[in-house]
Design a protein around this motif. Structure first.
Motif, PDB file in Angstrom:
ATOM      1  N   GLY A 111     -14.964  44.208 -66.867  1.00 13.09           N
ATOM      2  CA  GLY A 111     -16.137  44.478 -66.049  1.00 13.09           C
ATOM      3  C   GLY A 111     -16.152  45.811 -65.326  1.00 13.09           C
ATOM      4  N   PHE A 112     -15.237  46.720 -65.661  1.00 15.91           N
ATOM      5  CA  PHE A 112     -15.187  48.006 -64.962  1.00 15.91           C
ATOM      6  C   PHE A 112     -16.443  48.839 -65.223  1.00 15.91           C
ATOM      7  CE2 PHE A 112     -11.130  46.628 -63.992  1.00 15.91           C
ATOM      8  CZ  PHE A 112     -10.374  47.561 -63.298  1.00 15.91           C
ATOM      9  N   TRP A 113     -16.875  48.879 -66.489  1.00 13.97           N
ATOM     10  CA  TRP A 113     -18.083  49.637 -66.826  1.00 13.97           C
ATOM     11  C   TRP A 113     -19.294  49.028 -66.134  1.00 13.97           C
ATOM     12  CZ3 TRP A 113     -17.921  54.263 -69.052  1.00 13.97           C
ATOM     13  CH2 TRP A 113     -16.805  54.603 -69.822  1.00 13.97           C
ATOM     14  N   PHE A 114     -19.369  47.725 -66.144  1.00 16.63           N
ATOM     15  CA  PHE A 114     -20.502  47.044 -65.514  1.00 16.63           C
ATOM     16  C   PHE A 114     -20.512  47.293 -64.007  1.00 16.63           C
ATOM     17  CE2 PHE A 114     -22.276  43.220 -63.423  1.00 16.63           C
ATOM     18  CZ  PHE A 114     -23.594  43.338 -63.874  1.00 16.63           C
ATOM     19  N   LEU A 115     -19.329  47.307 -63.388  1.00 18.67           N
ATOM     20  CA  LEU A 115     -19.247  47.549 -61.953  1.00 18.67           C
ATOM     21  C   LEU A 115     -19.764  48.942 -61.613  1.00 18.67           C
ATOM     22  CD1 LEU A 115     -18.311  46.643 -59.151  1.00 18.67           C
ATOM     23  CD2 LEU A 115     -16.053  47.563 -59.683  1.00 18.67           C
ATOM     24  N   SER A 116     -19.394  49.947 -62.417  1.00 21.08           N
ATOM     25  CA  SER A 116     -19.879  51.307 -62.178  1.00 21.08           C
ATOM     26  C   SER A 116     -21.399  51.366 -62.284  1.00 21.08           C
ATOM     27  CB  SER A 116     -19.247  52.284 -63.178  1.00 21.08           C
ATOM     28  OG  SER A 116     -17.852  52.368 -62.989  1.00 21.08           O
ATOM     29  N   PHE A 117     -21.925  50.680 -63.309  1.00 21.19           N
ATOM     30  CA  PHE A 117     -23.377  50.639 -63.488  1.00 21.19           C
ATOM     31  C   PHE A 117     -24.042  49.909 -62.325  1.00 21.19           C
ATOM     32  CE2 PHE A 117     -26.967  47.989 -64.742  1.00 21.19           C
ATOM     33  CZ  PHE A 117     -27.872  48.942 -65.187  1.00 21.19           C
ATOM     34  N   LEU A 118     -23.495  48.764 -61.955  1.00 18.71           N
ATOM     35  CA  LEU A 118     -24.108  47.926 -60.925  1.00 18.71           C
ATOM     36  C   LEU A 118     -24.144  48.631 -59.573  1.00 18.71           C
ATOM     37  CD1 LEU A 118     -25.308  45.137 -60.322  1.00 18.71           C
ATOM     38  CD2 LEU A 118     -22.989  44.367 -59.747  1.00 18.71           C
ATOM     39  N   GLY A 119     -23.063  49.359 -59.247  1.00 18.08           N
ATOM     40  CA  GLY A 119     -23.033  50.055 -57.961  1.00 18.08           C
ATOM     41  C   GLY A 119     -24.148  51.082 -57.853  1.00 18.08           C
ATOM     42  N   ALA A 120     -24.274  51.921 -58.897  1.00 14.27           N
ATOM     43  CA  ALA A 120     -25.304  52.958 -58.882  1.00 14.27           C
ATOM     44  C   ALA A 120     -26.705  52.350 -58.964  1.00 14.27           C
ATOM     45  CB  ALA A 120     -25.081  53.922 -60.051  1.00 14.27           C
ATOM     46  N   PHE A 121     -26.864  51.387 -59.849  1.00  9.93           N
ATOM     47  CA  PHE A 121     -28.176  50.758 -60.028  1.00  9.93           C
ATOM     48  C   PHE A 121     -28.603  50.007 -58.776  1.00  9.93           C
ATOM     49  CE2 PHE A 121     -30.862  47.190 -61.399  1.00  9.93           C
ATOM     50  CZ  PHE A 121     -31.877  47.891 -62.033  1.00  9.93           C
ATOM     51  N   GLY A 122     -27.654  49.348 -58.125  1.00  6.13           N
ATOM     52  CA  GLY A 122     -27.969  48.586 -56.930  1.00  6.13           C
ATOM     53  C   GLY A 122     -28.487  49.469 -55.804  1.00  6.13           C
ATOM     54  N   VAL A 123     -27.821  50.616 -55.602  1.00  3.89           N
ATOM     55  CA  VAL A 123     -28.241  51.530 -54.543  1.00  3.89           C
ATOM     56  C   VAL A 123     -29.668  52.014 -54.777  1.00  3.89           C
ATOM     57  CG1 VAL A 123     -27.863  53.841 -53.587  1.00  3.89           C
ATOM     58  CG2 VAL A 123     -25.918  52.311 -53.929  1.00  3.89           C
ATOM     59  N   VAL A 124     -29.965  52.437 -56.009  1.00  7.06           N
ATOM     60  CA  VAL A 124     -31.289  52.992 -56.309  1.00  7.06           C
ATOM     61  C   VAL A 124     -32.350  51.895 -56.378  1.00  7.06           C
ATOM     62  CG1 VAL A 124     -32.636  54.335 -57.977  1.00  7.06           C
ATOM     63  CG2 VAL A 124     -30.265  54.957 -57.489  1.00  7.06           C
ATOM     64  N   SER A 125     -31.980  50.720 -56.884  1.00  5.96           N
ATOM     65  CA  SER A 125     -32.974  49.645 -57.009  1.00  5.96           C
ATOM     66  C   SER A 125     -33.459  49.177 -55.637  1.00  5.96           C
ATOM     67  CB  SER A 125     -32.382  48.466 -57.788  1.00  5.96           C
ATOM     68  OG  SER A 125     -31.285  47.896 -57.107  1.00  5.96           O
ATOM     69  N   LEU A 126     -32.608  49.274 -54.615  1.00  7.34           N
ATOM     70  CA  LEU A 126     -33.045  48.926 -53.262  1.00  7.34           C
ATOM     71  C   LEU A 126     -34.173  49.844 -52.813  1.00  7.34           C
ATOM     72  CD1 LEU A 126     -29.615  48.221 -51.524  1.00  7.34           C
ATOM     73  CD2 LEU A 126     -31.413  46.554 -52.022  1.00  7.34           C
ATOM     74  N   GLN A 127     -34.071  51.127 -53.173  1.00  4.58           N
ATOM     75  CA  GLN A 127     -35.139  52.058 -52.825  1.00  4.58           C
ATOM     76  C   GLN A 127     -36.355  51.888 -53.715  1.00  4.58           C
ATOM     77  OE1 GLN A 127     -35.347  53.729 -50.041  1.00  4.58           O
ATOM     78  NE2 GLN A 127     -33.393  52.696 -49.646  1.00  4.58           N
ATOM     79  N   ALA A 128     -36.135  51.453 -54.947  1.00  6.66           N
ATOM     80  CA  ALA A 128     -37.272  51.140 -55.824  1.00  6.66           C
ATOM     81  C   ALA A 128     -38.093  50.012 -55.204  1.00  6.66           C
ATOM     82  CB  ALA A 128     -36.774  50.746 -57.212  1.00  6.66           C
ATOM     83  N   LEU A 129     -37.397  49.013 -54.681  1.00  9.78           N
ATOM     84  CA  LEU A 129     -38.084  47.907 -54.010  1.00  9.78           C
ATOM     85  C   LEU A 129     -38.751  48.384 -52.721  1.00  9.78           C
ATOM     86  CD1 LEU A 129     -38.672  44.869 -53.791  1.00  9.78           C
ATOM     87  CD2 LEU A 129     -36.460  44.623 -52.629  1.00  9.78           C
ATOM     88  N   ASN A 130     -38.027  49.213 -51.973  1.00 13.98           N
ATOM     89  CA  ASN A 130     -38.547  49.743 -50.715  1.00 13.98           C
ATOM     90  C   ASN A 130     -39.853  50.507 -50.936  1.00 13.98           C
ATOM     91  OD1 ASN A 130     -38.664  50.443 -48.002  1.00 13.98           O
ATOM     92  ND2 ASN A 130     -37.255  52.169 -48.222  1.00 13.98           N
TER      93      ASN A 130
END
Length: 231
Positions: free
Chosen positions: A16-35
């Motif tokens: 899950g290392f690759w997924f974790l890297s993706f999730l961290g970056a995606f999570g930060v930006v997706s919060l602003q997408a929702l905002n």
């Protein structure tokens, strides 16, 4: 050294290392997408420089995300050895303990860099999608995405050191929780504390301090690992 790094990447397959890297970056930006999806018009009224205000909102989540990712990566890469009881088998081979430690540190940094690259791309894509109709601050996006990585190096070095030498995973997890809480409350901490550096109150100084202190802790941890018996 190259073979050790290759071996580390082999061991973390399907972990899950690759997924974790993706999730961290995606999570930060997706919060602003929702905002921005919920209240874009109001947010655009807060600052005539739409990109600047957008990046400011994205930046607010980066310290927590990168510290949390560092804690998980450092703890996980060490726990793999415990799960397979591979520490003593590796040390029995004609390889340098210092090189083995350095290889693990390199892998942690590699996935943090991957997360930074993804963060820059996701930030750019979301900004383009929001259609600000203003010049794209490419340099600001790069700085925002990569300088926290340099500032977090002391925490990454210390977290890996504890994870590798601890007799049980309870210790690095406890240290990780403490690092997370201190980062979360970094606004109330002095600027000279490492947990506040990822918020970049002084970007250049924080980055240089991160590199210097991070390397110092890395070499101390490497020497400690070299001198101690493996778990």
């Amino acid at each position: 050294m190259g073979q050790l790094i290759k071996s580390e990447f082999q061991k973390i397959k399907r972990k899950g290392f690759w997924f974790l890297s993706f999730l961290g970056a995606f999570g930060v930006v997706s919060l602003q997408a929702l905002n921005y999806g919920v209240r874009k018009d109001w947010l655009l009224q807060q600052n005539p420089d739409y990109w600047e205000y957008f990046l400011l909102n994205v930046t607010s989540y980066i310290p927590i995300a990168i510290v949390l990712g560092t804690i998980i990566l450092s703890t996980q890469i060490s726990s793999i050895e415990e799960e397979t009881n591979a520490w003593k088998m590796q040390i029995a081979l004609p390889i340098s303990k210092k090189s083995l430690y350095a290889a693990k540190f390199f892998v942690v940094l590699f996935f943090l860099i991957v997360a930074c690259v993804l963060l820059a791309l996701f930030t750019l894509f979301l900004g383009l999608f929001l259609n600000f109709n203003q010049p794209i601050p490419v340099l600001a996006i790069i700085k925002q995405s990569f300088l926290p990585f340099l500032a977090v190096l002391p925490i990454a070095s210390f977290q890996l050191w504890i994870a590798v030498i601890a007799k049980t995973q309870a210790t690095p997890i406890t240290i990780g929780v403490l690092n997370f809480l201190l980062t979360y409350s970094s606004q109330s901490l002095p600027d000279w504390t490492p947990w506040s550096w990822t918020s970049l109150p002084n970007p250049l100084i924080n980055s240089l301090l991160g590199i210097g202190v991070g390397l110092l802790i890395f070499f101390i941890g490497q020497q400690d690992f070299y001198r101690k018996d493996v778990k």
